[in-house]
Design a protein around this motif. Sequence first.
Motif, PDB file in Angstrom:
ATOM      1  N   MET A 167       2.283  15.532  53.147  1.00 21.42           N
ATOM      2  CA  MET A 167       2.708  14.454  52.315  1.00 21.42           C
ATOM      3  C   MET A 167       2.427  13.093  53.057  1.00 21.42           C
ATOM      4  SD  MET A 167       6.574  16.056  51.484  1.00 21.42           S
ATOM      5  CE  MET A 167       7.038  14.442  50.735  1.00 21.42           C
ATOM      6  N   SER A 168       2.203  12.006  51.926  1.00 21.80           N
ATOM      7  CA  SER A 168       1.767  10.759  52.410  1.00 21.80           C
ATOM      8  C   SER A 168       3.048  10.236  53.086  1.00 21.80           C
ATOM      9  CB  SER A 168       1.340  10.096  51.241  1.00 21.80           C
ATOM     10  OG  SER A 168       2.456   9.664  50.409  1.00 21.80           O
ATOM     11  N   ASN A 169       2.927   9.067  53.807  1.00 25.76           N
ATOM     12  CA  ASN A 169       4.020   8.278  54.329  1.00 25.76           C
ATOM     13  C   ASN A 169       5.065   7.905  53.243  1.00 25.76           C
ATOM     14  OD1 ASN A 169       2.988   9.080  56.988  1.00 25.76           O
ATOM     15  ND2 ASN A 169       2.037   6.988  57.234  1.00 25.76           N
ATOM     16  N   LYS A 170       4.496   7.366  52.236  1.00 29.70           N
ATOM     17  CA  LYS A 170       5.162   6.604  51.121  1.00 29.70           C
ATOM     18  C   LYS A 170       6.010   7.894  50.605  1.00 29.70           C
ATOM     19  CE  LYS A 170       3.462   3.445  48.628  1.00 29.70           C
ATOM     20  NZ  LYS A 170       2.528   3.020  47.632  1.00 29.70           N
ATOM     21  N   ARG A 171       5.534   8.949  50.342  1.00 29.76           N
ATOM     22  CA  ARG A 171       6.421   9.861  49.776  1.00 29.76           C
ATOM     23  C   ARG A 171       7.133  10.412  50.578  1.00 29.76           C
ATOM     24  NH1 ARG A 171       3.409  14.332  45.666  1.00 29.76           N
ATOM     25  NH2 ARG A 171       3.030  12.022  44.574  1.00 29.76           N
ATOM     26  N   THR A 172       7.083  10.491  51.875  1.00 30.02           N
ATOM     27  CA  THR A 172       8.054  11.111  52.766  1.00 30.02           C
ATOM     28  C   THR A 172       9.104  10.388  53.122  1.00 30.02           C
ATOM     29  OG1 THR A 172       6.365  12.576  53.999  1.00 30.02           O
ATOM     30  CG2 THR A 172       8.217  11.798  55.154  1.00 30.02           C
ATOM     31  N   PHE A 173       9.057   9.020  52.785  1.00 29.91           N
ATOM     32  CA  PHE A 173       9.980   7.980  53.026  1.00 29.91           C
ATOM     33  C   PHE A 173      11.167   8.152  51.858  1.00 29.91           C
ATOM     34  CE2 PHE A 173      11.742   3.935  52.315  1.00 29.91           C
ATOM     35  CZ  PHE A 173      12.692   3.791  53.657  1.00 29.91           C
ATOM     36  N   ALA A 174      10.299   8.349  50.743  1.00 32.22           N
ATOM     37  CA  ALA A 174      10.879   8.400  49.214  1.00 32.22           C
ATOM     38  C   ALA A 174      11.942   9.595  49.300  1.00 32.22           C
ATOM     39  CB  ALA A 174       9.832   8.384  47.907  1.00 32.22           C
ATOM     40  N   VAL A 175      11.497  10.719  50.060  1.00 36.57           N
ATOM     41  CA  VAL A 175      12.327  11.856  49.938  1.00 36.57           C
ATOM     42  C   VAL A 175      13.381  11.659  50.716  1.00 36.57           C
ATOM     43  CG1 VAL A 175      12.164  14.158  50.929  1.00 36.57           C
ATOM     44  CG2 VAL A 175      10.478  13.582  49.559  1.00 36.57           C
ATOM     45  N   ALA A 176      13.247  11.069  52.088  1.00 40.80           N
ATOM     46  CA  ALA A 176      14.224  10.632  53.085  1.00 40.80           C
ATOM     47  C   ALA A 176      15.440   9.768  52.421  1.00 40.80           C
ATOM     48  CB  ALA A 176      13.721  10.192  54.260  1.00 40.80           C
ATOM     49  N   LEU A 177      14.748   8.754  51.512  1.00 39.28           N
ATOM     50  CA  LEU A 177      15.846   7.852  50.886  1.00 39.28           C
ATOM     51  C   LEU A 177      16.550   8.509  49.822  1.00 39.28           C
ATOM     52  CD1 LEU A 177      16.436   5.025  50.286  1.00 39.28           C
ATOM     53  CD2 LEU A 177      14.846   4.773  48.545  1.00 39.28           C
TER      54      LEU A 177
END
Length: 252
Positions: A167-177
Amino acid sequence: MQIVLLTALGVGGASVIGAIIGFLFKQQSHRFSDIVLSFAAGVMLAAAVIGLILPSLEYGGESPLLITVVGVFCGALCLNIFDKVVPHLHRLSGVDREAHPEQTEQLNKVLLFVIAIAIHNLPEGIAAGVGFGTGNTMEALTVAGGIALQNIPEGMVIIAPMLATGMSNKRTFAVALATGLVEVVGTLLGYFAVSISHAILPFALAFAGGTMLYVISDEMIPETHAHGSERGATYALLVGFCLMLVFDYLLG
């Protein structure tokens, strides 16, 4: 209501803070993760017992013991049923699987990962919300604070496995959010549920406590004892538990 909303944002935001720290320390040793998660389990255990289960007995009316025991088992059974439907988080993380899975398999794992996180975080948010139904704001904040403290290391340790799946950093952060937003929703749901009917407060408190006990026993403790750091993990759990005990004693 304002303090409930701020608490909801704080509980959910703790997961995001943990995720940000997780990005800074992507290469975490198993020992570090186990110690941090065990500390979180101890905090969560104290919050469940002191802030939810004991107040359930206090507000249980004519049959406090029966209501509390049934509530605890119902909460645990609810998550047990969810666990039968959704695989465990560590089985979906991709850490011990092939480094380059097929695109379809990878997408399925990500979707299941999101669902699993939401299932485990929703009752934690509800636990934070129902605490305000007792009218004891300090006690409710203690429970919410314990859950928030638990969310920070949890947010930290989920980042590296998600990145390992590609997963990309952006998508990973979106999941965490998204996992943080689930806790916000859960907190508000718990608060409004007991606000509508105080009759369900004792059961709701015990139910929320049962869900937390289930997560601690079924997910957190086995995970922290699986990599050879059992002794350190045990003492970390005791430190977390006693820290919350001290907070409750001093602020109670």
